[in-house]
Motif scaffolding. Structure first.
Motif, mmCIF file in Angstrom:
data_model
loop_
_atom_site.group_PDB
_atom_site.id
_atom_site.type_symbol
_atom_site.label_atom_id
_atom_site.label_comp_id
_atom_site.label_asym_id
_atom_site.label_seq_id
_atom_site.Cartn_x
_atom_site.Cartn_y
_atom_site.Cartn_z
ATOM 1 N N ILE A 100 0.847 -1.186 0.000
ATOM 2 C CA ILE A 100 0.000 0.000 0.000
ATOM 3 C C ILE A 100 0.885 1.238 0.000
ATOM 4 C CG2 ILE A 100 -1.839 1.274 1.169
ATOM 5 C CD1 ILE A 100 -2.770 -1.542 0.559
ATOM 6 N N VAL A 101 0.628 2.145 -0.948
ATOM 7 C CA VAL A 101 1.258 3.463 -0.945
ATOM 8 C C VAL A 101 0.130 4.478 -0.835
ATOM 9 C CG1 VAL A 101 3.323 2.767 -2.207
ATOM 10 C CG2 VAL A 101 1.351 3.563 -3.462
ATOM 11 N N ALA A 102 0.290 5.437 0.048
ATOM 12 C CA ALA A 102 -0.787 6.391 0.300
ATOM 13 C C ALA A 102 -0.227 7.783 0.534
ATOM 14 C CB ALA A 102 -1.602 5.947 1.521
ATOM 15 N N MET A 103 -1.048 8.781 0.235
ATOM 16 C CA MET A 103 -0.723 10.176 0.513
ATOM 17 C C MET A 103 -1.822 10.755 1.395
ATOM 18 S SD MET A 103 0.678 11.791 -3.068
ATOM 19 C CE MET A 103 -0.783 11.425 -4.015
ATOM 20 N N SER A 104 -1.458 11.740 2.195
ATOM 21 C CA SER A 104 -2.436 12.426 3.042
ATOM 22 C C SER A 104 -2.606 13.858 2.564
ATOM 23 C CB SER A 104 -1.987 12.404 4.502
ATOM 24 O OG SER A 104 -0.836 13.203 4.657
ATOM 25 N N CYS A 105 -3.695 14.461 2.989
ATOM 26 C CA CYS A 105 -3.990 15.847 2.607
ATOM 27 C C CYS A 105 -3.012 16.849 3.217
ATOM 28 C CB CYS A 105 -5.418 16.211 3.019
ATOM 29 S SG CYS A 105 -6.667 15.237 2.165
ATOM 30 N N ASP A 106 -2.298 16.427 4.269
ATOM 31 C CA ASP A 106 -1.351 17.352 4.912
ATOM 32 C C ASP A 106 0.041 17.313 4.281
ATOM 33 O OD1 ASP A 106 -0.172 15.016 5.852
ATOM 34 O OD2 ASP A 106 -0.390 15.508 7.973
ATOM 35 N N GLY A 107 0.230 16.501 3.228
ATOM 36 C CA GLY A 107 1.498 16.495 2.505
ATOM 37 C C GLY A 107 2.455 15.383 2.891
ATOM 38 N N GLY A 147 -8.994 20.575 -2.864
ATOM 39 C CA GLY A 147 -9.095 20.731 -4.310
ATOM 40 C C GLY A 147 -7.805 20.523 -5.092
ATOM 41 N N GLN A 148 -6.764 20.042 -4.461
ATOM 42 C CA GLN A 148 -5.487 19.841 -5.146
ATOM 43 C C GLN A 148 -5.466 18.515 -5.903
ATOM 44 O OE1 GLN A 148 -2.996 22.046 -5.392
ATOM 45 N NE2 GLN A 148 -4.212 23.483 -4.182
ATOM 46 N N THR A 149 -4.695 18.452 -6.963
ATOM 47 C CA THR A 149 -4.502 17.222 -7.729
ATOM 48 C C THR A 149 -3.049 16.801 -7.592
ATOM 49 O OG1 THR A 149 -6.220 17.791 -9.324
ATOM 50 C CG2 THR A 149 -4.587 16.179 -10.020
ATOM 51 N N ASN A 150 -2.830 15.553 -7.206
ATOM 52 C CA ASN A 150 -1.497 14.981 -7.097
ATOM 53 C C ASN A 150 -1.426 13.731 -7.955
ATOM 54 O OD1 ASN A 150 0.122 16.454 -4.907
ATOM 55 N ND2 ASN A 150 -1.871 16.174 -3.935
ATOM 56 N N VAL A 151 -0.272 13.490 -8.553
ATOM 57 C CA VAL A 151 -0.054 12.297 -9.366
ATOM 58 C C VAL A 151 0.878 11.370 -8.583
ATOM 59 C CG1 VAL A 151 0.863 11.391 -11.533
ATOM 60 C CG2 VAL A 151 -0.356 13.580 -11.497
ATOM 61 N N LEU A 198 8.833 5.191 -5.259
ATOM 62 C CA LEU A 198 7.639 6.028 -5.197
ATOM 63 C C LEU A 198 7.912 7.371 -5.860
ATOM 64 C CD1 LEU A 198 4.750 6.546 -4.104
ATOM 65 C CD2 LEU A 198 5.828 7.373 -1.999
ATOM 66 N N PHE A 199 6.998 7.773 -6.755
ATOM 67 C CA PHE A 199 7.066 9.061 -7.435
ATOM 68 C C PHE A 199 5.829 9.872 -7.069
ATOM 69 C CE2 PHE A 199 9.358 6.022 -9.981
ATOM 70 C CZ PHE A 199 10.471 6.701 -10.418
ATOM 71 N N ILE A 200 6.017 11.139 -6.797
ATOM 72 C CA ILE A 200 4.899 12.047 -6.536
ATOM 73 C C ILE A 200 5.064 13.252 -7.434
ATOM 74 C CG2 ILE A 200 3.714 13.483 -4.835
ATOM 75 C CD1 ILE A 200 4.685 11.460 -2.697
ATOM 76 N N ASN A 201 4.054 13.486 -8.250
ATOM 77 C CA ASN A 201 4.066 14.600 -9.195
ATOM 78 C C ASN A 201 5.349 14.618 -10.044
ATOM 79 O OD1 ASN A 201 1.475 15.572 -8.502
ATOM 80 N ND2 ASN A 201 2.334 16.462 -6.650
ATOM 81 N N TYR A 240 -14.627 13.883 3.691
ATOM 82 C CA TYR A 240 -13.518 13.497 2.831
ATOM 83 C C TYR A 240 -14.035 13.085 1.458
ATOM 84 C CZ TYR A 240 -9.571 10.648 1.244
ATOM 85 O OH TYR A 240 -8.536 10.114 0.532
ATOM 86 N N THR A 241 -13.385 13.557 0.403
ATOM 87 C CA THR A 241 -13.738 13.112 -0.947
ATOM 88 C C THR A 241 -12.460 12.701 -1.678
ATOM 89 O OG1 THR A 241 -13.596 15.358 -1.854
ATOM 90 C CG2 THR A 241 -15.765 14.596 -1.127
ATOM 91 N N PHE A 242 -12.627 11.792 -2.605
ATOM 92 C CA PHE A 242 -11.503 11.275 -3.378
ATOM 93 C C PHE A 242 -11.999 10.999 -4.786
ATOM 94 C CE2 PHE A 242 -9.421 7.596 -5.231
ATOM 95 C CZ PHE A 242 -8.087 7.944 -5.137
ATOM 96 N N GLU A 243 -11.175 11.325 -5.762
ATOM 97 C CA GLU A 243 -11.548 11.045 -7.136
ATOM 98 C C GLU A 243 -10.323 10.508 -7.870
ATOM 99 O OE1 GLU A 243 -13.540 13.238 -11.013
ATOM 100 O OE2 GLU A 243 -12.912 14.429 -9.302
ATOM 101 N N GLY A 244 -10.424 9.282 -8.350
ATOM 102 C CA GLY A 244 -9.360 8.698 -9.164
ATOM 103 C C GLY A 244 -9.597 9.093 -10.608
#
Length: 121
Positions: free
Chosen positions: A18-25, A57-61, A73-76, A105-109
């Motif tokens: 599992i790789v995960a990101m949080s809203c706090d960075g 409202g941020q988008t991260n890759v 792991l790559f982020i953006n 909380y909302t999430f959109e893939g």
């Protein structure tokens, strides 16, 4: 986040990376070995990264390269960490979503893609 090298659909077991990101960075990587009872091993504890866009409202890759036991792991578009673990060598992938303390909380893939490294020339 993502779950990688997981079991077949409806296999009756739960495992994978599992790789995960949080809203706090922050990001987190763990190996899930079962859920009844919960059995997981942290491979990279929650780590802050300036690569993660924080706030509403941020988008991260999120990108992950799994090559043998090496997990990068790559982020953006930037590599943020590389770890090694050889418990699981293949399996399915999918989205991982787990709201922690937020009730709103909302999430959109938006786009999910993969490349088979064995077939890349």
């Amino acid at each position: 986040g993502l779950i990688l090298r997981g079991p077949e659909h409806l296999a009756g077991v739960s495992y994978g990376y599992i790789v995960a990101m949080s809203c706090d960075g922050s990001y987190w990587i763990f190996r899930l070995d079962g859920v009844d009872p919960w059995n997981a091993t942290t491979l990279q504890d929650w780590t802050s990264s300036i690569q993660i866009k924080t706030g509403s409202g941020q988008t991260n890759v999120l990108g992950v390269r799994m090559d043998g036991k090496k997990i990068t792991l790559f982020i953006n578009g930037k590599s943020v960490t590389e770890i090694q673990d050889d418990k699981y060598s293949l399996g399915r992938y999918g989205l991982f979503v787990r709201p922690d303390s937020s009730l709103s909380y909302t999430f959109e893939g938006l786009n999910l893609a993969y490349w088979d490294l064995e077939k890349v020339p």
